[in-house]
Design a protein around this motif. Sequence first.
Motif, PDB file in Angstrom:
ATOM      1  N   LYS A  13     -62.196  -1.196 -14.276  1.00  0.00           N
ATOM      2  CA  LYS A  13     -60.833  -1.673 -14.470  1.00  0.00           C
ATOM      3  C   LYS A  13     -60.811  -3.161 -14.163  1.00  0.00           C
ATOM      4  N   TYR A  14     -60.295  -3.935 -15.086  1.00  0.00           N
ATOM      5  CA  TYR A  14     -60.266  -5.381 -14.943  1.00  0.00           C
ATOM      6  C   TYR A  14     -58.829  -5.863 -14.747  1.00  0.00           C
ATOM      7  N   PHE A  15     -58.720  -6.957 -14.003  1.00  0.00           N
ATOM      8  CA  PHE A  15     -57.400  -7.537 -13.757  1.00  0.00           C
ATOM      9  C   PHE A  15     -57.405  -9.004 -14.173  1.00  0.00           C
ATOM     10  N   SER A  16     -56.317  -9.432 -14.788  1.00  0.00           N
ATOM     11  CA  SER A  16     -56.108 -10.846 -15.104  1.00  0.00           C
ATOM     12  C   SER A  16     -54.653 -11.173 -14.795  1.00  0.00           C
ATOM     13  N   LEU A  17     -54.313 -12.445 -14.790  1.00  0.00           N
ATOM     14  CA  LEU A  17     -52.921 -12.828 -14.574  1.00  0.00           C
ATOM     15  C   LEU A  17     -52.071 -12.305 -15.729  1.00  0.00           C
ATOM     16  N   ALA A  18     -50.846 -11.946 -15.433  1.00  0.00           N
ATOM     17  CA  ALA A  18     -49.990 -11.320 -16.437  1.00  0.00           C
ATOM     18  C   ALA A  18     -49.627 -12.263 -17.574  1.00  0.00           C
ATOM     19  N   SER A  19     -49.526 -13.577 -17.278  1.00  0.00           N
ATOM     20  CA  SER A  19     -49.065 -14.507 -18.310  1.00  0.00           C
ATOM     21  C   SER A  19     -49.313 -15.943 -17.893  1.00  0.00           C
ATOM     22  N   ASP A  20     -49.111 -16.853 -18.851  1.00  0.00           N
ATOM     23  CA  ASP A  20     -49.170 -18.284 -18.551  1.00  0.00           C
ATOM     24  C   ASP A  20     -48.129 -18.655 -17.497  1.00  0.00           C
ATOM     25  N   GLU A  21     -46.996 -17.955 -17.532  1.00  0.00           N
ATOM     26  CA  GLU A  21     -45.908 -18.246 -16.599  1.00  0.00           C
ATOM     27  C   GLU A  21     -46.360 -18.060 -15.151  1.00  0.00           C
ATOM     28  N   VAL A  22     -47.129 -17.006 -14.898  1.00  0.00           N
ATOM     29  CA  VAL A  22     -47.644 -16.762 -13.547  1.00  0.00           C
ATOM     30  C   VAL A  22     -48.586 -17.890 -13.134  1.00  0.00           C
ATOM     31  N   ALA A  23     -49.481 -18.286 -14.046  1.00  0.00           N
ATOM     32  CA  ALA A  23     -50.408 -19.382 -13.752  1.00  0.00           C
ATOM     33  C   ALA A  23     -49.653 -20.677 -13.484  1.00  0.00           C
ATOM     34  N   HIS A  24     -48.595 -20.911 -14.243  1.00  0.00           N
ATOM     35  CA  HIS A  24     -47.788 -22.119 -14.096  1.00  0.00           C
ATOM     36  C   HIS A  24     -47.175 -22.176 -12.694  1.00  0.00           C
ATOM     37  N   VAL A  25     -46.654 -21.051 -12.229  1.00  0.00           N
ATOM     38  CA  VAL A  25     -46.055 -20.981 -10.891  1.00  0.00           C
ATOM     39  C   VAL A  25     -47.114 -21.201  -9.811  1.00  0.00           C
ATOM     40  N   LEU A  26     -48.286 -20.582  -9.978  1.00  0.00           N
ATOM     41  CA  LEU A  26     -49.350 -20.723  -8.978  1.00  0.00           C
ATOM     42  C   LEU A  26     -49.834 -22.166  -8.883  1.00  0.00           C
ATOM     43  N   GLU A  27     -49.991 -22.819 -10.021  1.00  0.00           N
ATOM     44  CA  GLU A  27     -50.427 -24.222 -10.000  1.00  0.00           C
ATOM     45  C   GLU A  27     -49.383 -25.090  -9.306  1.00  0.00           C
ATOM     46  N   GLY A  28     -48.107 -24.815  -9.554  1.00  0.00           N
ATOM     47  CA  GLY A  28     -47.042 -25.551  -8.891  1.00  0.00           C
ATOM     48  C   GLY A  28     -47.071 -25.352  -7.391  1.00  0.00           C
ATOM     49  N   LEU A  29     -47.323 -24.118  -6.946  1.00  0.00           N
ATOM     50  CA  LEU A  29     -47.402 -23.837  -5.512  1.00  0.00           C
ATOM     51  C   LEU A  29     -48.598 -24.538  -4.876  1.00  0.00           C
ATOM     52  N   MET A  30     -49.713 -24.620  -5.607  1.00  0.00           N
ATOM     53  CA  MET A  30     -50.879 -25.346  -5.100  1.00  0.00           C
ATOM     54  C   MET A  30     -50.536 -26.817  -4.879  1.00  0.00           C
ATOM     55  N   GLY A  31     -49.789 -27.388  -5.828  1.00  0.00           N
ATOM     56  CA  GLY A  31     -49.371 -28.783  -5.687  1.00  0.00           C
ATOM     57  C   GLY A  31     -48.478 -28.987  -4.480  1.00  0.00           C
ATOM     58  N   LEU A  32     -47.548 -28.064  -4.256  1.00  0.00           N
ATOM     59  CA  LEU A  32     -46.676 -28.151  -3.087  1.00  0.00           C
ATOM     60  C   LEU A  32     -47.482 -28.046  -1.800  1.00  0.00           C
ATOM     61  N   ALA A  33     -48.462 -27.137  -1.783  1.00  0.00           N
ATOM     62  CA  ALA A  33     -49.276 -26.942  -0.584  1.00  0.00           C
ATOM     63  C   ALA A  33     -50.091 -28.189  -0.259  1.00  0.00           C
ATOM     64  N   VAL A  34     -50.685 -28.776  -1.299  1.00  0.00           N
ATOM     65  CA  VAL A  34     -51.476 -29.987  -1.083  1.00  0.00           C
ATOM     66  C   VAL A  34     -50.583 -31.132  -0.609  1.00  0.00           C
ATOM     67  N   GLY A  35     -49.422 -31.279  -1.241  1.00  0.00           N
ATOM     68  CA  GLY A  35     -48.504 -32.350  -0.873  1.00  0.00           C
ATOM     69  C   GLY A  35     -48.004 -32.234   0.555  1.00  0.00           C
TER      70      GLY A  35
END
Length: 229
Positions: free
Chosen positions: A70-92
């Motif tokens: 059983k394989y798992f991937s992110l549900a959508s580009d939208e999820v990736a978009h949110v995660l990248e934004g959170l990474m930016g907030l964390a770094v900042g």
Amino acid sequence: MKEGPDIAQVATLIGDPARANMLTALMSGKALTVSELAQEAGVTIQTASSHLSKLDAGGLLRPRKQGRHKYFSLASDEVAHVLEGLMGLAVGAGHLRKRTGPKDAELRRARVCYNHLAGDMGTQMFDSLIAQGHLVLEGADLALTQSGLAFVSDFEIDAEALQRARAPLCRECLDWSERRSHLAGSLGRAFLTRFEDLTWAKRDQKTRIVSFSDPGAVAFHRLFPVAHP
């Protein structure tokens, strides 16, 4: 109880360290098995399965069964978009989980953000497309111009086919390391795929690093020049 989207529920799902590590690993765009994600999270397979069930129920993952696995991937580009934004907030905010190492400079130079190019080269491509008039910001939206359509076609990307698809063509994505925008959407994905087809670049599935060959880097900088003051 207040009405509206329950962001607390999504934040709780992402906020667990083990689940956050799993989601970060899936930012490579590659589907991973339970055992691979358990290793990424540093937990047992049983614990990983429980976490993945919660992420799936929360709409953040897309499970697929192939053979015995059983394989798992992110549900959508939208999820990736949110995660990248959170990474930016964390770094900042200075929330870093470890000190920078030898791979850090490579990740900051060029990496995969789910399915498109991020890092310094990703923001350079975005800025260059804007500067050349191929992309324009129309309020909160990003649009491909007529010159951009010709540019993309000359690069042997079928933009008209991408426009007919349901996925957004062009999207801004806040780059966590550069704190500036890079290009997401189906066009961002098509550019990265084209770089790979031309053997300009190659993805490292384990680290998300995108390595450009010397000729590939030269061709990239020629195609997406940086405007100097």
